[in-house]
Design an enzyme around this catalytic site. Structure first.
Site, short mmCIF file in Angstrom:
data_model
loop_
_atom_site.label_atom_id
_atom_site.label_comp_id
_atom_site.label_asym_id
_atom_site.label_seq_id
_atom_site.Cartn_x
_atom_site.Cartn_y
_atom_site.Cartn_z
CB SER A 135 -27.10 -49.12 -58.88
OG SER A 135 -26.52 -50.06 -59.79
CE1 TYR A 188 -30.66 -47.70 -62.43
CE2 TYR A 188 -28.52 -48.77 -62.31
CZ TYR A 188 -29.81 -48.61 -61.85
OH TYR A 188 -30.25 -49.38 -60.79
#
Length: 257
Positions: free
Chosen positions: A140, A153
Site C-alpha cells: 500500500s 494498516y
C-alpha cells in the site's frame, strides 16, 4: 521440460485473496495468458472465476500455518510447483491508534504481514530448489506516507514491504525475485468500506486537508486491473532483472514519496 517461450503458458501460480478486487483481477489476467492458477481465499471463489480455464479454487486462511502448507502441497500435487506467487490477501481495520482495539491490531498484522510471510516461505521452497520463480506482494502507498485512522494498516504494510525486501535478498542467489506493488485508492470492497456517500470518490480524488491527505493528480480512482497489470509486469520475464523493488501505483497521490 523446457520453459515456455512466451514466459506464461503452462506456468503455475498461487494467488491469495483471489475472491475479489485485485486478487480476482490478477487471477483473470494470469488465466488469460495460459497460466494455471490456484485461486485461494478465506472467502468462496466466485463462479465466474472458477469457470475460467486453468483456474482452481482453494479455501485458505493465510494466518494458519497448517492451512498454508496444505494449500501449497495441494498446488504442487495437482498443478506442479509454483512459478509465481501473488500475495493479495489483506484487511483494513480503520480507526485511530488511540481507539483501535488490540484485537484489531493483532488481526491486521496476522493477515497483512504474517500471512505473506507464511505463504511466501512455503511457496519459495520449491522456487529456491529449481532456481527460478517470482513473488509479488500487494502492499500500500500507506506504507511510506502516514494515513489518518489507518495506523495499523499502514504499519503492517510497511513491515510487509521490508519483509519482502529481506526475502528478496535471501532468495536472489537462487534466481528468485521478490517485489511489492503498492496501490493507492482502488475501487475494491476494502476501499468502499471507507466511502459513506456517493460523493466520497470525488473527495478522495480532491484530497482532504483536515486529514493531511493529498488528492490524486491523475484524477481517477484506480481499477483493480491497474494494480494487477503492474503485478504481472513484475512477474514477467520483462522484469527479469528487477527484485527488491516497491512499485507504487497510486496516480501520483503520494507524490513519489
Amino acid at each position: 521440460m523446457s520453459a515456455p517461450t512466451d514466459g506464461w503458458t503452462g506456468r503455475v501460480a498461487l494467488v491469495t485473496g483471489a475472491a475479489q478486487g485485485i486478487g480476482a483481477a490478477v487471477t483473470r489476467l494470469l488465466a488469460a495468458r495460459g497460466v494455471q492458477v490456484m485461486a485461494a481465499d478465506i472467502q468462496a471463489i466466485p463462479p465466474e472465476l472458477r469457470a475460467l480455464p486453468g483456474v482452481y479454487a482453494a479455501p485458505l486462511d493465510v494466518t494458519d500455518p497448517a492451512d498454508v502448507e496444505r494449500v501449497v502441497a495441494r498446488l504442487e500435487r495437482d498443478l506442479g510447483p509454483a512459478d509465481f506467487l501473488v500475495n493479495v490477501a489483506g484487511i483494513l481495520r480503520p480507526g485511530t491508534l488511540n481507539d483501535l482495539s488490540l484485537e484489531d491490531w493483532h488481526r491486521t498484522f496476522a493477515v497483512n504481514t504474517t500471512g505473506p510471510f507464511l505463504v511466501s516461505r512455503a511457496a519459495a521452497r520449491s522456487m529456491q530448489a529449481r532456481g527460478r520463480g517470482a513473488i509479488v506482494t500487494v502492499g500500500s502507498n500507506a506504507a511510506h506516507v502516514p494515513r489518518h485512522g489507518m495506523g495499523a494498516y499502514a504499519a503492517s504494510k510497511a513491515a510487509t514491504t521490508h519483509l519482502m525486501r529481506c526475502l528478496a535478498l535471501e532468495l536472489a542467489p537462487h534466481g528468485v525475485r521478490c517485489n511489492v506493488v503498492s496501490p493507492g485508492s482502488t475501487d475494491t470492497a476494502m476501499q468502499r468500506q471507507l466511502w459513506t456517500d456517493p460523493a466520497a470518490p470525488q473527495r478522495v480524488i480532491r484530497g482532504d486537508l483536515d486529514t493531511a491527505r493529498l488528492g490524486i493528480p491523475l484524477g481517477r480512482i484506480a481499477d483493480p486491473d491497474d494494480i494487477a497489470r503492474a503485478a504481472l509486469f513484475l512477474l514477467s520475464d520483462d522484469a527479469r532483472h528487477v527484485t527488491m523493488q516497491h512499485l507504487t501505483v497510486d496516480g501520483g497521490a503520494t507524490l513519489g514519496a
